[in-house]
Design a protein around this motif. Structure first.
Motif, short mmCIF file in Angstrom:
data_model
loop_
_atom_site.label_atom_id
_atom_site.label_comp_id
_atom_site.label_asym_id
_atom_site.label_seq_id
_atom_site.Cartn_x
_atom_site.Cartn_y
_atom_site.Cartn_z
N TYR A 16 0.83 -1.19 0.00
CA TYR A 16 0.00 0.00 0.00
C TYR A 16 0.87 1.25 0.00
CZ TYR A 16 -4.54 -2.31 0.66
OH TYR A 16 -5.69 -3.05 0.49
N ASP A 91 -4.22 1.42 4.55
CA ASP A 91 -5.07 2.14 3.60
C ASP A 91 -6.16 2.95 4.28
OD1 ASP A 91 -6.20 -0.29 4.36
OD2 ASP A 91 -7.31 -0.55 2.50
N THR A 123 -14.03 6.85 -0.28
CA THR A 123 -13.49 6.35 -1.54
C THR A 123 -11.96 6.38 -1.48
OG1 THR A 123 -13.48 8.54 -2.55
CG2 THR A 123 -15.49 7.23 -2.78
N GLN A 124 -11.35 6.00 -2.58
CA GLN A 124 -9.88 5.94 -2.64
C GLN A 124 -9.24 7.29 -2.37
OE1 GLN A 124 -8.19 3.32 -5.55
NE2 GLN A 124 -6.57 4.76 -6.07
N ASP A 125 -9.88 8.37 -2.80
CA ASP A 125 -9.32 9.71 -2.58
C ASP A 125 -9.89 10.37 -1.32
OD1 ASP A 125 -11.87 10.27 -3.37
OD2 ASP A 125 -11.33 11.58 -5.04
N TYR A 129 -18.12 8.00 0.70
CA TYR A 129 -18.57 6.82 -0.03
C TYR A 129 -20.09 6.77 -0.02
CZ TYR A 129 -18.50 1.90 -1.56
OH TYR A 129 -18.66 0.74 -2.27
N ARG A 213 -11.06 3.25 3.73
CA ARG A 213 -11.15 3.31 2.27
C ARG A 213 -11.82 2.05 1.72
NH1 ARG A 213 -5.94 6.03 2.22
NH2 ARG A 213 -6.00 7.87 0.86
N HIS A 215 -11.89 0.30 -1.81
CA HIS A 215 -11.20 0.42 -3.10
C HIS A 215 -10.98 -0.97 -3.68
CE1 HIS A 215 -7.32 -0.79 -1.24
NE2 HIS A 215 -7.78 -0.13 -0.20
N GLY A 216 -10.49 -1.01 -4.89
CA GLY A 216 -10.37 -2.26 -5.63
C GLY A 216 -9.43 -3.27 -5.02
N ASN A 217 -8.48 -2.83 -4.21
CA ASN A 217 -7.50 -3.75 -3.64
C ASN A 217 -7.85 -4.22 -2.24
OD1 ASN A 217 -5.86 -3.68 -5.92
ND2 ASN A 217 -4.78 -1.86 -5.21
N ASN A 218 -9.00 -3.78 -1.71
CA ASN A 218 -9.38 -4.29 -0.39
C ASN A 218 -9.42 -5.81 -0.40
OD1 ASN A 218 -10.04 -1.50 -0.03
ND2 ASN A 218 -11.41 -2.09 1.63
#
Length: 304
Positions: A16, A91, A123-125, A129, A213, A215-218
Motif C-alpha cells: 500500500y 489504507d 473512496t480511494q481519494d 462513499y 477506504r 477500493h479495488g484492492n481491499n
C-alpha cells in the motif's frame, strides 16, 4: 488531556505504498502527543520500503517477510511499549482527535480492556462513499462475557462491522491475546475482537474516529464473491478461539457452524476446508457435534 499514557499505533502494510504515507501522517497529526508509531511492512514488493524509510526517526519501521496480517500484528506488538495499543490498516486514516478520545475512555473507565469504535466509509481519494452505516444504541461500558460464554452475542453490541482500524486495547489485555495464530492471514481482527469480548469488559464509542477506504484492492470489505473465503476465516477463527479461550467454546461453535453452513452451501471439495472441519470436531462430545450440525442447517435455511 493528560499525556501520561503512551499509546502505540500499529500500522500494518502490504503493498500500500500509495496509501501508507497518509496513514502515517494521520497519526503524526493527532491532538494527543504521546504516541509511538510502529509500521510493520509485511514483505511489500512495491515502493512501500522507500516511503516508510523516509520518515526516519518519526516512526519505528519493521520490515519482514510476507506472513499475513496476524503475523504483522504479532511482530508489531512485540516491539511496542505502549500502555494502550491501537491498530491501523495502511489504507485507512485516523481522524485528528481519535487517540485523545480513546485515551479519555481508558482513563475514565479503568476496568475496561478494550475500546472499539466504528469507521466512516470513504473512496480511494477520501471522498464520501455512497454507503453509510447508521449506529443504534449508546456509547458506554459493555461487558458481554456472560452472553458470549453462553454462545450468543447478537444484539448485545450496538454496531456491526468493527474492523482493524477501530480496535484499541490495553496492554494488559492484548498480552493475553497476542501472539495470535498466524494462519489467520486476513480479517485477523475477528479473532482479536471476539477474544477481547470473552476476556474483558470494554467501551463502545459510537464516534466514527477513522476513515476506511473502499477500493479495488481491499482484501475483503465489500467483496461480493466472499462466501468461500468467509467460510475458511470463520472455521479458522472458531478453531483457534476454542483452543485458546475455552470459556467461549459455545460461541466458537456458533462461528464454526456459520462457516460450515457456507461450506455446505457452496458444495465445496476444498481439502483445506475439509481438514479444518475434521480438526474442529476432534474431542467434541456427540451432543456438541449434533448441535453444531443443526445450527449449520439453521444458518443454511436462514441465509439461502
Amino acid at each position: 488531556m493528560k499525556d501520561k499514557f503512551l499509546v502505540s499505533i500499529l500500522i500494518n502494510n502490504y503493498n500500500y505504498g500509495h496509501f501508507v504515507s497518509e496513514a502515517i501522517d494521520s497519526v503524526l497529526s493527532q491532538t494527543y502527543p504521546n504516541v509511538e508509531i510502529i509500521v510493520v511492512d509485511d514483505g511489500s514488493t512495491d515502493d512501500s520500503h522507500e516511503i516508510i524509510k523516509a520518515y526516519h526517526d518519526n516512526i519505528i519501521p519493521i520490515f519482514k517477510e510476507n506472513g499475513g496480517q496476524a503475523s504483522a500484528f504479532n511482530f508489531g506488538f512485540a516491539q511496542s511499549k505502549g500502555d494502550i495499543i491501537c491498530f491501523l490498516d495502511a489504507d485507512d486514516v485516523f481522524l485528528p482527535e481519535k487517540v485523545e478520545q480513546i485515551v479519555g475512555c481508558f482513563e475514565k473507565h479503568q476496568e475496561i480492556g478494550w475500546c472499539f469504535h466504528p469507521l466512516t466509509y470513504v473512496t480511494q481519494d477520501l471522498s464520501k462513499y455512497g454507503e453509510t452505516i447508521n449506529h443504534t444504541g449508546v456509547s458506554g461500558v459493555y461487558d458481554v462475557r456472560p452472553h458470549i460464554n453462553r454462545g450468543k452475542l447478537r444484539n448485545y453490541i450496538p454496531f456491526k462491522g468493527t474492523v482493524t482500524s477501530g480496535l484499541c486495547f490495553s496492554r494488559n489485555l492484548l498480552q493475553k491475546i497476542l501472539p495470535m495464530p498466524e494462519e489467520i492471514r486476513i480479517t485477523s481482527d475477528d479473532y482479536l475482537k471476539y477474544a477481547a469480548f470473552g476476556l474483558s469488559p470494554g467501551f463502545i464509542l459510537l464516534n466514527d474516529l477513522a476513515l476506511q477506504r473502499i477500493h479495488g484492492n481491499n482484501a475483503y470489505t465489500m467483496r461480493k464473491d466472499r462466501e468461500n473465503l468467509r467460510s475458511k476465516i470463520e472455521i479458522l477463527t472458531a478453531y483457534h478461539l476454542r483452543k485458546n479461550i475455552p470459556s467461549i467454546a459455545k460461541f466458537s461453535h456458533n462461528i464454526f457452524a456459520m462457516g460450515l453452513s457456507k461450506y455446505q452451501k457452496l458444495n465445496s471439495n476444498n481439502d483445506d476446508h475439509k481438514h479444518l472441519i475434521e480438526k474442529y470436531f476432534v474431542g467434541l462430545l456427540l451432543m456438541e457435534k449434533i448441535e453444531i450440525y443443526l445450527r449449520s442447517l439453521y444458518y443454511r435455511i436462514k441465509f439461502r
